[in-house]
Design an enzyme around this catalytic site. Structure first.
Site, PDB file in Angstrom:
ATOM      1  N   HIS A 142       0.796  -1.231   0.101  1.00 30.45           N
ATOM      2  CA  HIS A 142      -0.030  -0.188  -0.087  1.00 30.45           C
ATOM      3  C   HIS A 142       0.877   1.305   0.147  1.00 30.45           C
ATOM      4  CE1 HIS A 142      -3.320   2.846   0.952  1.00 30.45           C
ATOM      5  NE2 HIS A 142      -2.563   3.268   1.890  1.00 30.45           N
ATOM      6  N   GLU A 210      -9.058  -2.253   6.530  1.00 31.83           N
ATOM      7  CA  GLU A 210      -7.873  -2.287   7.684  1.00 31.83           C
ATOM      8  C   GLU A 210      -8.532  -3.324   8.607  1.00 31.83           C
ATOM      9  OE1 GLU A 210      -6.350   1.182   9.238  1.00 31.83           O
ATOM     10  OE2 GLU A 210      -6.623   2.345   7.384  1.00 31.83           O
TER      11      GLU A 210
HETATM   12 MN    MN Z   1      -6.089   4.618   7.325  1.00 30.66          MN
END
Ligand code: MN
Length: 431
Positions: A142, A210
């Site tokens: 990421h 997440e």
């Molecule tokens: Mn974040």
């Protein structure tokens, strides 16, 4: 030694359908409100929500040192503050009472009436009063992808990234429980090719797939915990969508990092899955290619968890479109490293603090954890089942994150973390 509640041979007298996220080996903790407006701490087995306030009042936690009102509260903070020993005793006792071989509550319909509810008849609330919320940036994939898009390939991964779990202090007031509608935010945006910013609704509404973990009281101000001890202070994990407005973020983030492009909302799943329940799914994370300084070095192995994650978008016609599938185990920095790092300057971390993983992107294009990456900055739109295209999310889009662990005997799931995007409100005072 195996935790009693984790025994894969345990079977509940409550019905648990095949493939359910909440078998008797899970025993998560959450807070719900019943039809009769009673707010309580509870757990879940199958499609049943279990009122632990009533369970405690009726004596089922006998012998475990707990205050009388421990579970008759609107947050888990006090329970979490009691520490791992209590969490384990409580979870093991629940496993014992709901085990098919235990007749005590199974044969007491009067007690069942006040303890057991249909999960569809209760409303899940935010399970903790979020103290401080910190978000990390611990997926190398990421960080690299975003770095390429924001700064170019040469400066993609900043030189500090391999030395420390980079993070920022987020905003706890806007952490909401799954199902809460998310209002598209206004913000200051610099349109492409312009030199003057405008104040307008974001047109780059994004998710961040997440997980987050919740801590007990970790350290006093001025003290720190070691990386090897840190895991002891982690209560459990949730799915987490750290909503992001990329156009606002892009203009505001220099030099102090994320601010209003992030703080308008973050959604969390309502059931906290304990680290005890996740214990059988420990695994190795990626090999750290650069040996960190000693205070971040972990001697132990299997410091990550094999948690399968996916995000989908449901459009208003009811179509469910899979956007990405990834896994927690791709994260470069471990939760113990994140927590040790967080306390390494003496900053105190308290019961009910929430620490986000950062967007979890895998190595392949269909495993990226944000629309920013999946559509490569909006350049490669995704076509949905109804034929419409997305670069970022539209109003009315319902974003759904799911996660679970599974081996050949047990599935431990997180349920889901959802949020539907609502149109922004025109600010009345703006000309
Ligand atoms: Mn974040």
């Amino acid at each position: 030694m195996q935790i009693a509640a984790n025994n894969p041979n345990n079977k509940s007298w409550l019905n648990v359908a095949e493939g359910c996220d909440f078998p008797i080996q899970n025993i998560p903790f959450g807070v719900f409100i019943t039809k009769d407006d009673i707010i309580t701490i509870g757990t879940r087995i199958g499609e049943y929500a279990i009122d632990l306030g009533a369970f405690h009042q009726l004596g089922y936690f006998e012998g475990i040192p707990l205050t009388d009102d421990m579970f008759m509260q609107d947050s888990l903070n006090d329970f979490i503050s009691d520490g791992r020993k209590t969490w384990r005793l409580v979870r093991n006792r629940i496993a014992e009472i709901f085990d098919s071989k235990n007749e005590r509550l199974k044969n007491n319909l009067k007690h069942q009436e006040v303890i057991i509810f249909d999960v569809n008849e209760v409303e899940m609330l935010l399970p903790i009063s979020v103290g401080d919320y910190t978000d990390f940036y611990s997926s190398k994939e990421h960080a690299t992808n975003v770095g390429i898009m924001f700064r170019g390939a040469e400066n993609a991964l900043m030189p500090n990234w391999l030395h420390m779990p980079i993070g920022y202090h987020g905003r706890s007031s806007s952490v909401v429980v799954s199902g809460t509608k998310i209002r598209r935010p206004y913000g200051q945006i610099l349109p492409a090719g312009e030199t003057q910013p405008v104040f307008m609704p974001t047109s780059a509404m994004d998710m961040e797939l997440e997980t987050a973990f919740i801590t007990t009281d970790v350290n006093n101000l001025g003290e720190r915990v070691s990386v090897e001890e840190a895991g002891e202070y982690i209560f459990g994990m949730v799915l987490f969508n750290d909503w992001s407005a990329r156009d606002i973020q892009k203009w505001e983030y220099v030099p102090l990092g994320p601010f209003l492009g992030k703080s308008f909302a973050s959604s969390m799943s309502p059931w906290i899955i304990t680290m005890d329940a996740l214990e059988p799914f420990k695994c190795n994370g990626p090999k750290q290619e650069f040996t960190p300084l000693p205070y971040l070095q972990q001697e132990s192995t299997e410091n990550s968890y094999d948690i399968k994650l996916k995000a989908s978008v449901e459009t208003e016609n009811g179509d469910l479109n899979l956007l990405t599938e990834t896994n927690f185990k791709h994260l470069y920095w471990t939760m113990s490293q994140q927590l040790a790092y967080h306390t390494s300057n003496g900053c105190n971390v308290r019961a009910g603090d929430l620490l986000g993983s950062g967007t979890i992107s895998g190595p392949t294009k269909n495993s990226y954890g944000s629309m920013l990456e999946l559509t490569w900055g909006g350049k490669e739109p995704i076509t949905l089942k109804d034929g419409t295209k997305r670069t970022f999310f539209n109003d009315g889009d319902h974003v759904i994150i799911r996660g679970y662990c599974k081996d050949d005997k047990v599935r431990i799931g997180f349920g889901k973390c959802t949020g539907k995007i609502m149109p922004s409100i025109e600010p009345k005072h703006i000309k």
